[in-house]
Design a protein around this motif. Structure first.
Motif, PDB file in Angstrom:
ATOM      1  N   ILE A   1      50.101   6.151  30.319  1.00  0.00           N
ATOM      2  CA  ILE A   1      51.536   6.449  30.858  1.00  0.00           C
ATOM      3  C   ILE A   1      52.098   8.130  30.959  1.00  0.00           C
ATOM      4  O   ILE A   1      50.301   8.612  31.705  1.00  0.00           O
ATOM      5  N   ARG A   2      52.479   8.177  32.072  1.00  0.00           N
ATOM      6  CA  ARG A   2      52.727   8.805  32.899  1.00  0.00           C
ATOM      7  C   ARG A   2      52.656  10.548  31.489  1.00  0.00           C
ATOM      8  O   ARG A   2      52.880  11.149  31.200  1.00  0.00           O
ATOM      9  N   LEU A   3      51.791  11.471  32.522  1.00  0.00           N
ATOM     10  CA  LEU A   3      51.354  12.626  32.243  1.00  0.00           C
ATOM     11  C   LEU A   3      51.671  13.807  32.508  1.00  0.00           C
ATOM     12  O   LEU A   3      52.184  15.312  32.235  1.00  0.00           O
ATOM     13  N   ASN A   4      52.204  13.555  33.389  1.00  0.00           N
ATOM     14  CA  ASN A   4      53.163  14.512  34.532  1.00  0.00           C
ATOM     15  C   ASN A   4      53.713  15.835  33.642  1.00  0.00           C
ATOM     16  O   ASN A   4      54.170  17.080  33.984  1.00  0.00           O
ATOM     17  N   ASP A   5      55.009  15.525  33.539  1.00  0.00           N
ATOM     18  CA  ASP A   5      56.115  16.211  32.470  1.00  0.00           C
ATOM     19  C   ASP A   5      56.249  16.179  31.477  1.00  0.00           C
ATOM     20  O   ASP A   5      56.755  17.315  30.384  1.00  0.00           O
ATOM     21  N   LYS A   6      54.923  15.838  30.512  1.00  0.00           N
ATOM     22  CA  LYS A   6      54.478  16.141  29.578  1.00  0.00           C
ATOM     23  C   LYS A   6      54.057  17.482  29.012  1.00  0.00           C
ATOM     24  O   LYS A   6      53.898  18.129  29.219  1.00  0.00           O
ATOM     25  N   LYS A   7      54.645  17.937  27.969  1.00  0.00           N
ATOM     26  CA  LYS A   7      53.835  18.917  27.036  1.00  0.00           C
ATOM     27  C   LYS A   7      52.231  18.798  26.014  1.00  0.00           C
ATOM     28  O   LYS A   7      52.113  17.713  25.969  1.00  0.00           O
ATOM     29  N   PRO A   8      51.673  20.191  26.596  1.00  0.00           N
ATOM     30  CA  PRO A   8      50.182  19.931  25.621  1.00  0.00           C
ATOM     31  C   PRO A   8      50.434  19.671  24.276  1.00  0.00           C
ATOM     32  O   PRO A   8      49.350  18.389  23.989  1.00  0.00           O
ATOM     33  N   HIS A   9      51.755  20.008  24.152  1.00  0.00           N
ATOM     34  CA  HIS A   9      51.025  18.402  22.044  1.00  0.00           C
ATOM     35  C   HIS A   9      51.493  17.557  21.927  1.00  0.00           C
ATOM     36  O   HIS A   9      51.338  16.842  20.698  1.00  0.00           O
ATOM     37  N   GLU A  10      52.801  17.391  22.898  1.00  0.00           N
ATOM     38  CA  GLU A  10      52.681  15.355  23.084  1.00  0.00           C
ATOM     39  C   GLU A  10      51.671  14.510  23.212  1.00  0.00           C
ATOM     40  O   GLU A  10      51.141  13.889  23.233  1.00  0.00           O
ATOM     41  N   ILE A  11      50.499  15.921  24.728  1.00  0.00           N
ATOM     42  CA  ILE A  11      49.490  15.334  24.621  1.00  0.00           C
ATOM     43  C   ILE A  11      48.586  14.927  24.041  1.00  0.00           C
ATOM     44  O   ILE A  11      47.678  13.878  23.852  1.00  0.00           O
ATOM     45  N   ALA A  12      48.206  15.462  23.204  1.00  0.00           N
ATOM     46  CA  ALA A  12      47.467  16.176  21.171  1.00  0.00           C
ATOM     47  C   ALA A  12      47.755  14.870  21.209  1.00  0.00           C
ATOM     48  O   ALA A  12      47.290  14.036  20.489  1.00  0.00           O
ATOM     49  N   LYS A  13      49.447  14.626  20.431  1.00  0.00           N
ATOM     50  CA  LYS A  13      49.650  13.575  19.718  1.00  0.00           C
ATOM     51  C   LYS A  13      49.070  12.132  20.835  1.00  0.00           C
ATOM     52  O   LYS A  13      49.213  11.092  19.345  1.00  0.00           O
ATOM     53  N   LEU A  14      49.323  12.375  21.788  1.00  0.00           N
ATOM     54  CA  LEU A  14      49.005  10.995  22.425  1.00  0.00           C
ATOM     55  C   LEU A  14      47.314  10.774  22.060  1.00  0.00           C
ATOM     56  O   LEU A  14      47.064   9.573  22.216  1.00  0.00           O
ATOM     57  N   GLY A  15      46.235  11.552  21.993  1.00  0.00           N
ATOM     58  CA  GLY A  15      44.624  11.137  20.867  1.00  0.00           C
ATOM     59  C   GLY A  15      43.966  11.753  22.508  1.00  0.00           C
ATOM     60  O   GLY A  15      42.758  11.347  22.649  1.00  0.00           O
ATOM     61  N   ILE A  16      44.392  12.836  23.204  1.00  0.00           N
ATOM     62  CA  ILE A  16      44.073  13.835  23.969  1.00  0.00           C
ATOM     63  C   ILE A  16      43.773  14.461  23.201  1.00  0.00           C
ATOM     64  O   ILE A  16      44.288  15.871  22.666  1.00  0.00           O
ATOM     65  N   ALA A  17      42.107  15.643  23.412  1.00  0.00           N
ATOM     66  CA  ALA A  17      41.334  16.202  22.549  1.00  0.00           C
ATOM     67  C   ALA A  17      40.899  17.219  23.628  1.00  0.00           C
ATOM     68  O   ALA A  17      40.319  17.062  24.034  1.00  0.00           O
ATOM     69  N   ARG A  18      41.108  18.938  23.385  1.00  0.00           N
ATOM     70  CA  ARG A  18      39.694  19.374  24.897  1.00  0.00           C
ATOM     71  C   ARG A  18      39.191  20.688  23.938  1.00  0.00           C
ATOM     72  O   ARG A  18      39.729  20.933  22.590  1.00  0.00           O
ATOM     73  N   THR A  19      38.344  20.942  24.131  1.00  0.00           N
ATOM     74  CA  THR A  19      38.040  21.959  24.039  1.00  0.00           C
ATOM     75  C   THR A  19      37.967  23.219  25.256  1.00  0.00           C
ATOM     76  O   THR A  19      37.732  22.549  26.039  1.00  0.00           O
ATOM     77  N   PHE A  20      37.815  24.400  24.860  1.00  0.00           N
ATOM     78  CA  PHE A  20      38.141  25.739  26.469  1.00  0.00           C
ATOM     79  C   PHE A  20      36.331  26.668  26.649  1.00  0.00           C
ATOM     80  O   PHE A  20      35.567  26.356  25.734  1.00  0.00           O
ATOM     81  N   GLN A  21      36.728  26.592  28.137  1.00  0.00           N
ATOM     82  CA  GLN A  21      35.206  26.720  28.245  1.00  0.00           C
ATOM     83  C   GLN A  21      35.177  28.123  27.737  1.00  0.00           C
ATOM     84  O   GLN A  21      34.304  28.861  26.886  1.00  0.00           O
ATOM     85  N   VAL A  22      36.035  28.887  27.556  1.00  0.00           N
ATOM     86  CA  VAL A  22      35.783  30.830  26.383  1.00  0.00           C
ATOM     87  C   VAL A  22      36.364  29.815  25.156  1.00  0.00           C
ATOM     88  O   VAL A  22      37.708  29.834  24.997  1.00  0.00           O
ATOM     89  N   VAL A  23      36.012  30.112  24.503  1.00  0.00           N
ATOM     90  CA  VAL A  23      36.165  29.376  22.869  1.00  0.00           C
ATOM     91  C   VAL A  23      37.117  31.248  22.709  1.00  0.00           C
ATOM     92  O   VAL A  23      37.363  31.837  23.332  1.00  0.00           O
ATOM     93  N   LYS A  24      37.511  29.530  22.061  1.00  0.00           N
ATOM     94  CA  LYS A  24      39.236  30.316  21.215  1.00  0.00           C
ATOM     95  C   LYS A  24      39.515  29.802  20.236  1.00  0.00           C
ATOM     96  O   LYS A  24      40.628  29.158  19.379  1.00  0.00           O
ATOM     97  N   PRO A  25      38.751  30.228  19.207  1.00  0.00           N
ATOM     98  CA  PRO A  25      39.019  30.130  17.616  1.00  0.00           C
ATOM     99  C   PRO A  25      40.106  30.725  17.094  1.00  0.00           C
ATOM    100  O   PRO A  25      40.233  31.900  17.817  1.00  0.00           O
ATOM    101  N   PHE A  26      40.163  30.310  16.370  1.00  0.00           N
ATOM    102  CA  PHE A  26      41.213  31.249  14.796  1.00  0.00           C
ATOM    103  C   PHE A  26      41.394  32.106  14.654  1.00  0.00           C
ATOM    104  O   PHE A  26      40.718  31.620  13.525  1.00  0.00           O
ATOM    105  N   GLY A  27      40.908  32.903  15.205  1.00  0.00           N
ATOM    106  CA  GLY A  27      40.492  34.339  14.393  1.00  0.00           C
ATOM    107  C   GLY A  27      41.290  34.626  13.166  1.00  0.00           C
ATOM    108  O   GLY A  27      42.674  34.354  13.428  1.00  0.00           O
TER     109      GLY A  27
END
Lengths: 246, 319, 292
Positions: free
Chosen positions: A65-91
């Motif tokens: 699947i081409r990812l170029n025009d996708k939105k971040p939330h669509e990517i997540a639904k496809l099964g890609i997850a990530r962490t951030f270098q600068v941690v971003k927990p939901f305080g």
């Protein structure tokens, strides 16, 4: 089987080229390490895969699947997850609730709170944070916040996990822990793309390593090949090792 | 702890239900006004406190609701209660449409863009003289009945409106969408890579918030039976609403309601003494809230009142 | 020909908008405070000028320095002893604080100066420069030039003086500025003082061109905001451009569509710029990166 593929990928901000002509792929079940000095374009590439910033030219495909025009939330639904270098927990949300967000909205897309809580607890136990699950993540030490990021990503039930410097700033003991956890995840069939500065760890866990320097791929190969490649030593390891006085 | 809170809430509710049989007409009016503010603050808190988007001009939808009821009851003779779903619908649709471009903005920019929307709607209403009466205002049909009954009627209707807002906030905070909104509030990038469709949820939150505020506007219009653009769009409403939300605590369900009760009752007690300078007193009151209790009274006085905590609050955000 | 007259009127009005916008955008760019009391502070300058004119017949143009100095002190104290206490809080807390201040000031003025509309008409008010069919009142022309001179002076101040450079440094990186021995509390106070002083001067000039009362404070603030958005945050050139655009758009729309929709059009323009080009028409990293 090829899971993620980058073809001629380039990214520039205004006139500044941060990535040029990147070609490479990640196979299912592999751990691929991405290394390179600061400013090499590692995190930029990860942002392109998770669609947080648009690709300037070239294509990235995932499961065809081409990812170029996708939105971040669509990517997540496809099964890609990530962490951030600068941690971003939901305080303001507890550790458990943080991870529940992942279970609710990731690929798993759970509807009920009970299911989400179970999934979240499973992910938390994998990274070993059960004892602090009701705490606010803002009060946790860095190592635990990094583990929380991993747990949150795991709760999404990803096929591809992007880890952005989860080991930076950890002690030796914590490093060993997290290395082992990553290898365990591999056994569960999760493919990983790992950005890292901690050489020893990345050599140990990676099947293949991609070396970036000033936005370009300068080498790709097994950990053993990477350490022996003069270009890599010149660009990256040389400087790095010299710093440490080795 | 949780059970105690729920018991306390129902006790409070019971008192409110029986109060009209004890207190005077004057206090009924004050309380109705308090319910009105509690509804606005609680409804607006969905976008402001839960989602973290400071919709300063959210009062726009209050005005829209007021005029929907106003125009429907005068021009089309629709019964008052029937107009309320339309108030909610117009707020929902309007915020839903406007949210798509406006919610791309953040912080100050979003706040002022909502003020821009409020002023624009006000001007449009001001200019639609034939349907809205323009700047002269609109007089609604007055409800028939004993004054005693009418007082109680609006007291209960406004109370229901407040309870509806609290109920919806409570539900939102308990279900899946509540987690998405809180994640958006803290970090939108992190929220989106976790699979949260942030534009959709933000817009939804604003639309629900606008719908609730719209209903409050509709009831207000019929209650006062006179509305004009300058009072229902703006005035001191936005800042009072914000002060209430902050006073009670923005991230909680009942915080804005408690904030509304404290601020309205204080203002009422103060007003009667300083009618001539009430605006100045209100301004000072708001400045003091911001300086000393920006985190809300509960967060600040967890475990007892002390002046040191007030000073600590002051020190925390100072340069 | 009428159209040309309308555009000239718009440009002259735009000079005034630019001046009121410069103070607002300076404060915003450096301290990250959206000062919703900006219009009310401008009116303080207007009332000062008005009372000096009616009591000792002081020419409004001569009261400019007085306005500048007194409102500077007011702004300096306000930032030093009130705003600095909460400047690190979340943005909407600051918004409400300044709105509380606005309510206080407006009601203060209404109580002590009354809600009546006032204006100042010196003896030379009626004279105009006539070129063909174009009529330009001398007062408006003079007001325009005073505004432009203040804008240029402000730009020079920020570029050439040490204090100006310290203000810029603080806005770019407050920690680095502190390391270099700059006291941010003082810089913030000077910045807010300057922003207010310029607002005060624009208030003084306002008395010459239109009738005013405490009720117009909000309208002035919103125009200052629109100017800052149109031009881009914290740029003097930006504010000038933004002011001129707003002035022309307002007068043109009043002429073409009618007076009644001029606010809606100004806001529509602002929202359009915000959504399409959030950094403003001339926005670039300057005093401060756009802080969300």
């Amino acid at each position: 089987m090829v899971l993620l593929e980058a073809k001629n990928v380039a990214k520039s901000y205004g006139g500044l080229k941060v990535l040029t002509d990147l070609n490479f792929h990640v196979n299912s079940g592999e751990i691929v390490g991405v290394i390179g000095p600061n400013g090499a374009g590692k995190t930029t590439f990860m942002n392109l895969v998770s669609c947080l910033s648009p690709i300037t030219s070239g294509t990235i495909t995932y499961k065809g699947i081409r990812l170029n025009d996708k939105k971040p939330h669509e990517i997540a639904k496809l099964g890609i997850a990530r962490t951030f270098q600068v941690v971003k927990p939901f305080g303001g949300l507890s550790v458990l609730e943080n991870v529940m967000v992942g279970a609710f909205y990731g690929k798993r897309n759970l509807k009920s709170k009970a299911e989400a809580r179970d999934a979240a607890e499973e992910a938390i136990s994998i990274v070993g944070l059960l004892d602090v699950k009701d705490k606010d993540p803002r009060i946790l030490p860095l190592a635990k916040r990094k583990k929380l990021e991993v747990a949150r990503a795991l709760a999404m039930k990803p096929d591809l996990l992007l880890l952005d410097e989860v080991m930076a700033g950890l002690s030796m003991k914590e490093l060993e822990d997290i290395t082992e956890e990553i290898l365990k995840l591999k056994q569960k069939g999760i493919t990983m793309l790992v950005i890292e500065h901690v050489m020893k760890a990345i050599m140990k866990i990676s099947d293949r390593i991609l070396v970036l320097h000033l936005g370009q791929k300068i080498f790709e190969g097994t950990p053993k090949e990477v350490v022996e490649e003069p270009a890599v030593i010149q660009a990256y390891l040389g400087a790095k090792f010299a710093e440490k006085g080795k | 702890m949780k059970d105690k809170k729920i018991i306390l809430f129902f006790l409070f509710l019971a008192v409110l239900i029986f109060l009209p049989y004890i207190v005077s007409g004057y206090w009924l009016r004050v309380l109705t006004q308090t319910f009105l503010f509690a509804s606005i603050a609680t409804g607006s808190n969905i976008i402001i406190g839960f989602t973290g988007y400071p919709a300063f001009g959210n009062i726009a939808f209050f005005g829209v609701g007021a005029y929907v009821t106003g125009v429907m009851t005068t021009t089309y003779n629709v019964p008052f209660l029937v107009t309320l779903p339309f108030c909610a619908l117009s707020g929902f649709v309007l915020a839903g449409i406007l949210g798509i471009p406006i919610l791309r903005l953040k912080g100050h920019y979003f706040a002022i863009a909502t003020v821009g929307i409020m002023e624009t709607i006000k001007e449009i209403v001001d200019n639609m003289v034939e349907t809205t009466g323009g700047g002269m205002g609109l007089t609604l049909p007055i409800m028939v009945g004993e004054p005693e009954f009418i007082y109680k009627y609006f007291y209960y209707v406004m109370m229901l409106c407040m309870l509806l807002s609290v109920l919806i906030c409570y539900i939102i905070s308990r279900i899946k969408i509540g987690y998405a909104l809180r994640a958006i509030r803290v970090d939108e990038d992190a929220a989106s890579v976790m699979g949260i469709n942030t534009p959709l949820y933000k817009t939804l939150a604003w639309a629900v918030s606008a719908a609730l505020v719209g209903i409050a506007g509709g009831i207000y219009a019929y209650w006062l039976s006179y509305i004009d653009p300058h009072t229902v769009f703006g005035g001191t409403y936005p800042v009072k609403m914000f002060a209430m939300i902050l006073l009670g605590g923005a991230t909680t369900v009942t915080g804005p309601l408690i904030g509304a009760f404290i601020l309205e009752i204080i203002s009422e007690l103060v007003w009667s003494k300083f009618i001539a300078i009430h605006g100045m007193v209100l301004g000072l009151l708001i400045i003091c809230i911001i300086l000393f209790i920006p985190k809300g009274i509960f967060e600040t006085f967890k475990g007892g009142f002390s002046f040191r905590k007030l000073l600590n609050n002051l020190r925390e955000n100072s340069l | 020909m009428v159209l040309l007259q309308v555009i000239i009127n718009g440009l002259l009005l735009g000079g005034f908008y630019a001046l009121i916008g410069i103070g607002f955008s300076l404060v915003w760019g450096v301290t990250n405070i959206i000062n919703l009391a900006h219009g009310a502070i401008a009116l303080l300058g207007a009332y000062l000028t008005y009372y000096l004119f009616v009591s000792i017949q002081l020419d409004p143009f001569l009261s400019i320095p007085l306005s500048f100095v007194s409102i500077f002190l007011f702004g300096y104290m306000l930032q030093r002893f009130v705003m600095n206490l909460v400047v690190k809080a979340q943005i909407f807390i600051l918004l409400i604080l300044t709105f509380g201040l606005e309510i206080f000031l407006v009601n203060f003025m209404t109580t002590f100066f009354s809600a009546d509309f006032r204006s100042v008409t010196p003896s030379y008010a009626g004279e105009s420069l006539v070129i063909g069919e174009i009529v330009i009142p001398y007062i408006r022309l003079a007001v325009f030039f005073v505004c432009v001179i203040f804008a240029i002076a402000m730009g020079l101040f920020l570029d050439k003086t040490w204090t100006g450079k310290a203000i810029k440094a603080t806005s770019l990186d407050i920690e680095a500025a502190m390391m270099s021995g700059i006291n941010p509390a003082k810089i913030y106070a000077i910045t807010f003082g300057l922003g207010s002083a310029i607002a005060g001067v624009s208030g003084t000039l306002l008395t010459l061109t239109q009738a005013f009362s405490p009720s117009i404070a909000g309208g002035l603030t919103l125009r200052a905001f629109i100017v800052s958005i149109l031009g881009g945050l914290g740029r003097i050139e930006g504010a000038l451009l933004g002011g001129l655009i707003l002035g022309v758009v307002e007068t043109l729309s009043s002429y073409l569509i009618g007076e009644s929709y001029k606010n809606a059009i100004a806001f529509g323009l602002m929202v359009l710029v915000l959504v399409l080009k959030p950094s403003g028409l001339m926005g670039r990293k300057y005093y401060a990166e756009v802080k969300h």
